[in-house]
Each structure stands twice: as structure tokens, then as C-alpha cells.
Design an enzyme around this catalytic site. Structure first.
Site, PDB file in Angstrom:
ATOM      1  N   TYR A 471       0.841  -1.199   0.000  1.00  0.00           N
ATOM      2  CA  TYR A 471       0.000   0.000   0.000  1.00  0.00           C
ATOM      3  C   TYR A 471       0.879   1.253   0.000  1.00  0.00           C
ATOM      4  CZ  TYR A 471      -3.806   3.206   0.995  1.00  0.00           C
ATOM      5  OH  TYR A 471      -4.716   4.237   0.920  1.00  0.00           O
ATOM      6  N   SER A 551      -6.427   0.965  -4.485  1.00  0.00           N
ATOM      7  CA  SER A 551      -6.542   2.388  -4.197  1.00  0.00           C
ATOM      8  C   SER A 551      -5.166   3.049  -4.331  1.00  0.00           C
ATOM      9  CB  SER A 551      -7.160   2.597  -2.811  1.00  0.00           C
ATOM     10  OG  SER A 551      -7.606   3.918  -2.652  1.00  0.00           O
ATOM     11  N   ASP A 635     -17.552   3.739  -8.207  1.00  0.00           N
ATOM     12  CA  ASP A 635     -16.506   4.184  -7.284  1.00  0.00           C
ATOM     13  C   ASP A 635     -16.400   5.701  -7.340  1.00  0.00           C
ATOM     14  OD1 ASP A 635     -14.282   4.647  -5.741  1.00  0.00           O
ATOM     15  OD2 ASP A 635     -13.042   3.104  -6.670  1.00  0.00           O
ATOM     16  N   HIS A 670     -15.885   1.593  -4.232  1.00  0.00           N
ATOM     17  CA  HIS A 670     -14.469   1.466  -3.902  1.00  0.00           C
ATOM     18  C   HIS A 670     -14.164   0.162  -3.171  1.00  0.00           C
ATOM     19  CE1 HIS A 670     -10.562   3.297  -3.893  1.00  0.00           C
ATOM     20  NE2 HIS A 670     -10.435   3.216  -2.588  1.00  0.00           N
TER      21      HIS A 670
END
Length: 702
Positions: A471, A551, A635, A670
């Protein structure tokens, strides 16, 4: 120009995609050119940003036909789905919360699309309180929040339709479950915080002009809704005159204070307080800038307890009198340590949940600041919870790691007695698997932790299918947690590795800042070095390595695969931020500028962003890994246009035979609230695509 599509049927599972463009839908190129600091940047797929257009809708449909046509031909996809469903099919029960005379908790019998909220009264009889599975026929409307009035007699629950961040709030009598008044609409990025039983605070934006799923929203306001009145009469408490992108309001447990936080980015916030016991009391400023992160976690009369990273990059808890609440009067209550602090309160105590090298340890304090005990955790992993009302005699916390399904424990804070409350019965042999934490060296010499999980007895021969996950942003820590999808992956001989990259929160603000703005490349270097480590240590090789992230992690995958396409065989970017020159123009994207900077800041920032932005860095003549981009058409956090444009660039420029597909969930956002059925199918498709492109014609032997 009239849009035309060329859709070729897939006739064999082994068909070569890549440079054979006939197998993809035709994606027209426009002539849009933007100028940044005298530099021209073409944006040929700008038209895909219009989520309301028929052309974009037709493109989505055509891409999905190609993608699902490909996936349907993978011979072991159905076998993988059956195992995923079987493993997923176990009862899941959440920790109870007492509201009024009832204990409320969530429960899923295994494969229900949405978990059901149950309650028990003093007679111990269980009944359904809210069943989100009845909200919509297709399971795409989910429960987005549930909050009770102070005496538990009333409740307000939020629903999300199609995965959107926009919410509707429904107010009911908690005893009879009857709806009390008209539904509140257009609520976004908000909880519900009751003041007594008369009404509640919530936040939202004015509805944007144009598409509600992609248009910019940047002035958040805090409202008070009084029961029995229309939403049009709701009073703006904060945000009308002070323009802020994110505003939140919460009422302290004793119903005395309204606490207001206000921010313009995802890091750093102002802090305010208002005395609700005094009519027309002013809003008092505690912190008047965005240079630190601050929240009031508790009060005892006039004494406030504030979690802050002001002059404490790893966070601390301070106390201060509400009559003189400025930072110069703060006194340490729980001091900063070398580990990252995340505090909570419940049962008349404070709980300091620390992260050390991405795993948890927890200490308990009383209200004088005295250490009572360290909570003994069952193993190395992630603990969460420890929150509750002051009078609670029993609190609950969860524990999990990469091989241990999430288990709920009860805790008597006074005695320290802890025992298993709810242990899931999962058809997975945890003892057959192990996790190993390693520290590898990134490009600039920084040591980065990574946890690698696999079946015991793994052969280090470079042939193990491996997913590397990361991430690296927004101060978010990746800590060990169990996943059914990952369990199935490991059952099939897969290795699952999670790298704790800079930009995350694993080592506090300094670690976060080291992966932001003009240092963002550190994050990609850390991820690349993780892949190189796994290959060097023969856990895997480039032919068997997949990289995955969602993301901000989708950006991570996009940047890594465009910088080092030779490193991996498969790339799996999900709901990614792919156009770094324009991300700030959609929905609340401008609030991400603390991490990214924007292309409008200055020439240096523009050139830096352009240098790694995935959409702008796909080049002709390069063989990119087999790629499946995933996103949702609803999203409104990271708009799907990011993924659309990236997929279009890859399909146009890919060299070689590796496929480039985009899988677009319809009526999905999302990720939050996605139905169990949709979640299972997505994970099945990702793993099937990954293994198939690593050369597997059948599931690997267990």
C-alpha cells in the site's frame, strides 16, 4: 466522432492477447491536450472520464465481455470458486454493543451477501433488528452505519447504494423498528452522533453539479438534524464560512461537548469544542492549524484527553482543562514511545494499542495515568477493539494474523481476565502454515519489514506462485490479518507476502512523510526491492511473481509495473489512482495532496508526478506483465476513469502476448459494502487469472 467497437469472440483459452489488438474493444483517441508549465501533455482518453455518457457505458460493457470471455475459458476457475465458497461458508459473529436495554451484534450465516444486525434483550431472546439483505434484490445496497440515541430508544442507520460514498440516513424507533420521519439524503464522509434523544450531527457536501460520482466536492459542512423537522431546516454548525474539505462532529459520552475536527487534506486537522450544556455557547478553538493530527478521545468533567502527534511523531495522549485547552497547556498523559500508539477507552480505562514492527502489543492505564497491566495476546499478530462505554463491565477485542482467523475475546478490565468469546469454525488448518518476518534493504539502504506466509515445508526453488501486496501511503499500517482468499491461495501452494513500505504508518509520521510528495518514489523502490528479495531468496521468480494493491496501492502497482515490467509476471492494480496529473479534479481527490502534491503546485511537482504517473508512463515497444485492472463503475472515491484510461493505454501499447484486461464491477464502488457473492467472484477471478498466466493449466497440487 461516432464511436465504434470491434469485439472479437475468444475461441480458445490459450489465445494470445497483448499486441493482437483485435481482441480488445476499439477505444477511440481524442485530441485533448493540457498545458502544464509550458509542457504539453496529451490525454487521448479524456472522454472516458464522463461516467454519464452512453459511449463510456458501451465501452465498459464491451471490455467486460472480453474480460469475462477470457476468464470463462480458464479450466480451473469453477473448481477454485467451489473451494472459495466452501471455505467462506462459516458463521461470523461480531462483538456485542449495549444500547439501552439491548445488546446488538452482527451475524452472517456464511454466504449471506450482507451481515445481519441482531439484538438480544434481558430475556436472552434473539431477534433480527436490521437485515441489509432486504435493502435491494441484488445485494448491492449495504449498511453504511448504525448509531443509537443516548438512551437507545432511537436509531439512525445509513445505507450505501451501489457502493457509493453518498449515503441516505433512515431514522427509526429502536423498539418498534418503525420509521419516524423522512429519509435524509446526500450525506457523505460522515458518521451520525446523537445529542441526547433530540437529534444528531452529521456532515456532507452540497450536491455537485454534473455527475455525483465524479464531480469535485471540496466544502464539507457539519449539520444538526433535530428530530421531527425536515432536512431542509437542518442548521449548519461548522463549515459555511470556514471552507474545509473534511469536517466531522461527535458528542462526548457524557453528552456535554461537541467535538469538531476540520481538515483540508488526509493528514493534519484543526480541533474545536463546544459546550452543549450552555445555550448559544461559542465554538472554542483548540488547534488552529493543519500541522498535526489531533482528536479528543475522552473527557472526565472539564478534563480533556487528546490523542496527538504534535511534537510526537509516534503519537501520545495529553490532558488539558477545557477552559484553557490550547497546546501550550497540554500535559503528557501517555507519553510518546518508539512504537506507534493508537489509544481507546472503555470500562473506565485507557488502552494503549501499540504497533511494533507492524504487530500489536497493548497496555492498560487508569485515569490517573498509571500502567495497570499489559494485555497478554494469544500470539504475534494484530489486536483491535478495546473500546466501549465507561460503565461497561466487559469489553471486547479481536485478534488475527495471516494464519489465524479473526477471533473475538472478552475482557474484564477490572480483573484483566480475558477469554475467547467467538472463535470462527473455518475449514482451514492454520497449524500447517507459517509466517516469517524479514527485513530487506531498499534502494537507498533503508530497512523495510515484510511478512511472508506460506505452507510449512515450502521448497525455495523459485517456482512458487507468489502474491506481493503493498500500500505505502496515507499513514496507513498494513498489519497481519486473516483472509479467506489468501487462505485459498496458500492452500494451492501460493506464497503471500506483505511489504510495509514507506508512506504507511508502521513507524509513525517520519515513515509516512518519507513516502510523500517528492519522496513518493521511495515507496515504489521499496516495493521493487521486496520483489527482488523474494526472487533472490528463491521464494519465487519473475515468472511466478504477481504484484497486487488497491486504491493508493493500485497506484503502487501501476507505477511499479511501468518502471519494472520485467520484475513480475502478473500485475493486479485495483481501484487505483492512475492519473496523477488530474486526480485532484475528481470528487474529494484534492484532499490527497498531502501525500501526493498536485500538478498545479509548481513545475517541479508537476514534473515529478508526470515522471511516475501510470497513465502517462505506458510506453510503446514494452512487454508489460499480464494485467487485470479491477474497478467499480460506482466508485466515487477513486473514480473508475483512472482505471479506464490506464487499461486503454496498456491495450494500445502492449508488446508481446501478455493479456491486458479490465474487470469492471457494475453497481459497485471502492470496495466497502460489496456483497459476499461479488467479493468471492472477484477473488476467484483474480487468482484464476494469476495462476493461468503463470502457466498453470490446473490448480497446483496442495
Amino acid at each position: 466522432m461516432k464511436k465504434t467497437f470491434l469485439i472479437m469472440a475468444i475461441t480458445t483459452a490459450g489465445i494470445s492477447f497483448g499486441q493482437n489488438k483485435d481482441h480488445y474493444p476499439e477505444t477511440k483517441k481524442g485530441e485533448t491536450v493540457d498545458v502544464y508549465f509550458d509542457t504539453k501533455v496529451s490525454d487521448p482518453y479524456r472522454w472516458l472520464e464522463d461516467d454519464k455518457s452512453a459511449e463510456t457505458g458501451a465501452w465498459v460493457k464491451a471490455q467486460n465481455e472480453v474480460t469475462y470471455g477470457y476468464l470463462d475459458k480458464i479450466p480451473f476457475r469453477e473448481e477454485l470458486k467451489k473451494r472459495m465458497e466452501k471455505l467462506w461458508n462459516y458463521e461470523k459473529i461480531g462483538a456485542p454493543s449495549t444500547e439501552g436495554k439491548f445488546a446488538y451484534y452482527s451475524k452472517n450465516n456464511g454466504l449471506q451477501n450482507q451481515s445481519v444486525v441482531y439484538r438480544k434483550g434481558q430475556d436472552g431472546k434473539e431477534e433480527v433488528f436490521l437485515d441489509p439483505n432486504t435493502f435491494s434484490k441484488d445485494g448491492t445496497t449495504s449498511l453504511g452505519g448504525l448509531d443509537f440515541s443516548k438512551d437507545g430508544s432511537k436509531a439512525a442507520y445509513a445505507i450505501s447504494e451501489g457502493g457509493s460514498d453518498w449515503r441516505k440516513v433512515i431514522i427509526i424507533d429502536a423498539l418498534s423498528k418503525k420509521v419516524l420521519e423522512d429519509t435524509l439524503v446526500d450525506v457523505k464522509f460522515s458518521g451520525v452522533s446523537w445529542h441526547g434523544n433530540e437529534g444528531f450531527y452529521y456532515s456532507s457536501y452540497d450536491k455537485p453539479k454534473g455527475s455525483e460520482l465524479s464531480a469535485k466536492t471540496d466544502q464539507h459542512k457539519l449539520y444538526f438534524h433535530k428530530l421531527g423537522t425536515s432536512q431542509k431546516e437542518d442548521k449548519v454548525i461548522f463549515g459555511a464560512d470556514q471552507k474545509r474539505r473534511y469536517v466531522g462532529g461527535s458528542v462526548t459520552e457524557d453528552d456535554r461537548f461537541l467535538v469538531i475536527t476540520a481538515a483540508n487534506s488526509t493528514y493534519g486537522n484543526e480541533l474545536y469544542i463546544k459546550d452543549l450544556t450552555v445555550a448559544n455557547s461559542p465554538i472554542i478553538t483548540i488547534v488552529d492549524n493543519f500541522n498535526s493530527s489531533n482528536s479528543i478521545i475522552e473527557n472526565e468533567g472539564n478534563k480533556l484527553f487528546i490523542e496527538t502527534d504534535l511534537n510526537a511523531p509516534n503519537s501520545r495522549v495529553v490532558s488539558v482543562d477545557v477552559n484553557n485547552p490550547k497546546p501550550e497547556n497540554w500535559k503528557d498523559f501517555i507519553k510518546e514511545t518508539q512504537n506507534i500508539l493508537s489509544p481507546s477507552t472503555g470500562g473506565g480505562y485507557f488502552f494503549a494499542n501499540y504497533t511494533k514492527d507492524a504487530v500489536s502489543f497493548v497496555q492498560q492505564y487508569d485515569y490517573s495515568g498509571k500502567l495497570v497491566r499489559e494485555i497478554k495476546l494469544p500470539a504475534v499478530g494484530t489486536a483491535g477493539g478495546f473500546g466501549g462505554k465507561k460503565h461497561e463491565k466487559t469489553l471486547y477485542y479481536s485478534f488475527t494474523n495471516y494464519t489465524t482467523p479473526g477471533t473475538i475475546y472478552s475482557l474484564e478490565p477490572k480483573s484483566g481476565k480475558s477469554e475467547v468469546y467467538q472463535k470462527p469454525k473455518v475449514d482451514f488448518k492454520s497449524d500447517d502454515y507459517e509466517s516469517k518476518q524479514v527485513f530487506y534493504t531498499s534502494k537507498d539502504g533503508t530497512k523495510i519489514p515484510m511478512i511472508i506466509t506460506y505452507k510449512k515445508g515450502l521448497k525455495l526453488d523459485g517456482k512458487n506462485p507468489t502474491i506481493l501486496y503493498g500500500y505505502g501511503g496515507f499513514n496507513i499500517s498494513l498489519t497481519p490479518s486473516f483472509s479467506i482468499a489468501n487462505a485459498v491461495w496458500m492452500e494451492n501452494g501460493g506464497v503471500y507476502a506483505v511489504a510495509n513500505l514507506r508512506g504507511g504508518g508502521e513507524y509513525g509520521k517520519k515513515w509516512h512523510d518519507a513516502g510523500t510528495k517528492l519522496q513518493k518514489q521511495n515507496v515504489f523502490d521499496d516495493f521493487i526491492a521486496a520483489g527482488e528479495y523474494l526472487i533472490a531468496q528463491k521464494y519465487t521468480s519473475s515468472d511466478f511473481l504477481a504484484i497486487r494493491g488497491g486504491s493508493n496501492g493500485g497506484l503502487l502497482v501501476g507505477a511499479t509495473m511501468t518502471q519494472r515490467p520485467d520484475l513480475m509476471k502478473v500485475a493486479l492494480p485495483a481501484v487505483g489512482v492512475m492519473d496523477m496529473l488530474r486526480y485532484h479534479t475528481f470528487t474529494a481527490g484534492a484532499g490527497w495532496a498531502y501525500d501526493y502534491g498536485t500538478s498545479q503546485d509548481n513545475k517541479e511537482m508537476f514534473e515529478y508526478l508526470k515522471g511516475y504517473s501510470p497513465v502517462q508512463n505506458v510506453k510503446k515497444g514494452v512487454q508489460y506483465p499480464a494485467t487485470m485492472v479491477t474497478t467499480g463503475d460506482h466508485d466515487d472515491r477513486v473514480v473508475p476513469a483512472h482505471s479506464f484510461k490506464f487499461a486503454a493505454e496498456l491495450q494500445d501499447k502492449q508488446t508481446g502476448n501478455n493479456p491486458v484486461l479490465i474487470r469492471i464491477d457494475v453497481k459497485a464502488g471502492h470496495g466497502a459494502g460489496k456483497s459476499v457473492a461479488a467479493t468471492i467472484q472477484e477473488n476467484v477471478d483474480i487468482q484464476a487469472f494469476t495462476l493461468y498466466n503463470m502457466g498453470f493449466k490446473a490448480l497446483p497440487k496442495k
